[in-house]
Every structure is written in structure tokens, then in C-alpha cells.
Design an enzyme around this catalytic site. Structure first.
Site, PDB file in Angstrom:
ATOM      1  CG  ASP A  42      64.683  55.862  26.125  1.00  0.00           C
ATOM      2  OD1 ASP A  42      64.522  55.806  24.896  1.00  0.00           O
ATOM      3  OD2 ASP A  42      64.377  56.859  26.800  1.00  0.00           O
ATOM      4  CG  LEU A  51      58.896  63.721  21.969  1.00  0.00           C
ATOM      5  CD1 LEU A  51      58.631  65.192  22.198  1.00  0.00           C
ATOM      6  CD2 LEU A  51      58.330  63.292  20.626  1.00  0.00           C
ATOM      7  NE  ARG A  52      66.583  60.611  26.581  1.00  0.00           N
ATOM      8  CZ  ARG A  52      65.965  60.264  27.706  1.00  0.00           C
ATOM      9  NH1 ARG A  52      65.449  59.054  27.828  1.00  0.00           N
ATOM     10  NH2 ARG A  52      65.851  61.100  28.693  1.00  0.00           N
ATOM     11  N   GLY A  53      64.051  59.340  20.831  1.00  0.00           N
ATOM     12  CA  GLY A  53      64.384  58.683  19.561  1.00  0.00           C
ATOM     13  C   GLY A  53      64.381  59.664  18.408  1.00  0.00           C
TER      14      GLY A  53
END
Length: 348
Positions: free
Chosen positions: A205, A286-288
Site C-alpha cells: 500500500d 486515503l492514500r489511494g
């Protein structure tokens, strides 16, 4: 054209690489905006992963660095300066600079933490009161590309250090109460073969993008790849000369995109749709969302646009999200296809 002959070790031209568009695009976008967070390239053996990564490093324009500095410090960007350079500048000392090729650093599988982070000479610090630092690979990679082949076989502890440095842009070495910190901004590129083991989901991720590459099955394309490689092996300089103009054009496109990037806008409604896609796919954290926004802006800048359009998002979103989906062992559908389905329904 004499520049071609001056190369110490000829590198296969990036524009001569046939196919593998996903991998090439992910690398270009990370070079335009290193804050995307690097790229993980997973695929079969012998598909040109290492060749492509070395080729993108060779393609990039030279950078200006402060002479006699271990960290490739920038002469004017405060965030890319070592403390030594900052102190010199604050003292009013004029610093000499020179141009170097963008650093391309390989992290060997057997590397130790000291080799990666660098070491502090405790004896010198205690006896002479001098902070003596032997720089590691994170120092050499500052403002460049750090490449980890077979990243899925690398010790998890080292992967954690790498990802922390890539995310923060700094490396801190502490020993016996003595601490040294230096800038370490680099594009992190990992490659691996899924047959040799998967990366832990929480580590996967942390990579901004994930490119999947497959062995080309089409006979005519395979012949084209083999011929291109044979031509280079027989006479590398002729091959470099043949693609010289294309290389220059791509280099100019990347430099223009880097300059344009800060002015590219993304509409609020489009941001909402990106987050809607992430929510529908049950992407944790919220990285995506952040990476997709960044990659879309980088792609729009690469296309010479001032504003991100729906097509730009569609082009990059699978690369940004496919590795963030929760794996269901009973799933019969590929994660990339799952992203495509949701994208098609929301970004119609």
C-alpha cells in the site's frame, strides 16, 4: 552527436523499449512528480524490468549539485539541502556546484541497515567532538532513483526503512545519543516476480503505483523485441543514435511537465468521483485518493493540459488502486478488472 560516444557504459534507450506501456507510464509519472510515492513493478522473469528502469534514469536531464557534498544537495531548494550546505550558506560562503547525471542506485538483496542508512563514527565523535558520517545508499540516492530488484525477498525491516525515507524525504541515523539527518528524496522503484512471494499488504500500500507486466505472447511483437535487443548488443552506439531524436523529445516532454505540474488543476467534482471509486472498492485509508489525484495531475501535465479531464483519471487510476484492494481468495476476478468495472460505472 559526440555526446553519444562519450557514454562510459551505453544504456538501452527508453524509447526503443517495445510494449510494457503500464510500466513505462508509471515510471514517467513518478519522475514528473516523485511525491506520487514510487512504483512497484510485478511481472514474469525476463520482461525487461531492470532494462526499463535503467533506461528512464539515463533519459533524465542532468541535475546541479553542490560540490564536495555527500548528499547531492540542491543549491537553492532548502528542502533538498544537507545541514552542512545550509550552515555554509548561512555563513555567507559561496559554494561551488557541478552537473551530474540523475543518480541511479541499486539496493542489493544482502544489504545491511548500515549500508542503507550510513554509519556514524562514534570514536571520532567522542575523541574529537566531530560528527563523522559515512553516507549510505539513501544519501547517494537523494534526488535520484533507488531501485530494489526482488523487493519481495528483501528483509521487511529494510523495506520499512526504505518506505519511511521515501515518504518523509529524510533519513535519520542515531547512535549512542548522536543523531545525523540528511535529505533523501528519491523515486523508489521495486520489482519482483509474484511466484517468489508477495509483499505484505501494508507495505504494498505504501508504493504509489503498481504496474503489472506480462510476457508478450504475440509472435511478431516478440520478434521485434528480440531484434531490437540484438541490434543494441551488436552495436549499441548505432542503436542510441537511431533513437536520439525520440529520446530528446521525451526528455523535453518530461521537463515541460515538471514545470507545468504546479499549475494543473483538478475539478472538485472529479475529486469527489475519485473518492467515490475508492469508497466503492473498500480501499483502506486515503492514500489511494491522494495518489490518484497526484498521478492524474502528472498525466495531464505530461499531455500539456492545464486541467485534469476524466480520460486522464481513467488512464492512471488502475495503476494507483489495484494493489490496495483487499484480497479475497474466492474472487475469480482480477483486481485490475474490478477497478475498471467500478471506474466505468462512476466515470461514465
Amino acid at each position: 552527436m559526440n555526446k553519444i560516444k562519450n557514454q562510459t557504459r551505453p544504456v538501452f534507450p527508453f524509447t526503443a523499449i517495445v510494449g510494457q506501456e503500464e510500466m513505462k507510464l508509471a515510471l514517467i509519472l513518478n519522475v514528473i512528480d516523485p511525491k506520487i510515492g514510487g512504483v512497484m513493478i510485478m511481472g514474469d522473469r525476463g520482461t525487461g524490468k531492470s532494462t526499463t528502469i535503467r533506461a528512464i534514469a539515463d533519459l533524465l536531464p542532468q541535475i546541479e549539485v553542490v560540490s564536495e557534498d555527500f548528499f547531492n544537495s540542491h543549491i537553492s531548494d532548502y528542502d533538498l539541502m544537507s545541514d552542512f550546505v545550509k550552515n555554509q550558506m548561512e555563513s555567507g560562503i559561496t559554494l561551488a556546484t557541478h552537473m551530474i547525471k540523475v543518480p541511479m542506485v541499486d539496493l542489493p538483496l544482502g544489504a545491511t541497515e548500515d549500508r542503507l542508512c550510513g554509519t556514524i563514527d562514534i570514536e571520532k565523535a567522542l575523541n574529537e567532538g566531530i560528527k563523522s558520517f559515512d553516507p549510505g545508499l539513501l544519501a547517494k540516492a537523494n534526488r535520484g532513483i533507488l531501485y530494489v530488484d526482488e523487493v519481495n525477498l528483501l528483509d521487511d525491516h529494510l523495506v520499512d526503512i526504505l518506505l519511511d525515507a521515501a515518504a518523509s524525504g529524510w533519513n535519520t541515523v542515531e547512535r549512542e545519543g548522536i543523531s545525523i539527518r540528511h535529505p533523501s528524496r528519491f523515486v523508489l522503484v521495486g520489482s519482483g516476480n509474484p511466484e517468489e512471494g508477495e509483499l505484505r499488504p501494508q507495505l504494498l500500500d505504501r508504493f504509489g503505483m503498481h504496474a503489472e507486466i506480462r510476457t508478450v505472447r504475440e509472435a511478431s511483437l516478440r520478434v521485434q523485441i528480440v531484434e531490437q535487443r540484438s541490434k543494441f548488443d551488436q552495436n549499441p552506439y548505432d542503436c542510441i543514435k537511431e533513437f536520439y531524436e525520440k529520446q530528446i523529445q521525451l526528455k523535453e516532454s518530461i521537463v515541460n511537465a515538471q514545470t507545468k505540474l504546479s499549475d494543473v488543476l483538478i475539478d472538485y467534482d472529479l475529486k469527489v468521483k475519485i473518492s467515490q471509486i475508492c469508497g466503492e472498492l473498500n480501499v483502506d485509508g486515503l492514500r489511494g485518493d491522494i495518489v490518484t489525484n497526484r498521478a492524474s495531475r502528472a498525466f495531464a501535465a505530461y499531455q500539456g493540459k492545464d486541467q485534469v479531464e476524466v480520460e486522464d483519471v481513467k488512464r492512471v487510476i488502475t495503476l494507483c488502486l489495484r494493489h490496495r484492494l483487499r484480497k479475497d481468495p474466492l474472487d475469480t476476478i482480477d483486481s485490475g478488472m474490478k477497478v475498471d468495472q467500478v471506474v466505468s460505472s462512476i466515470l461514465s
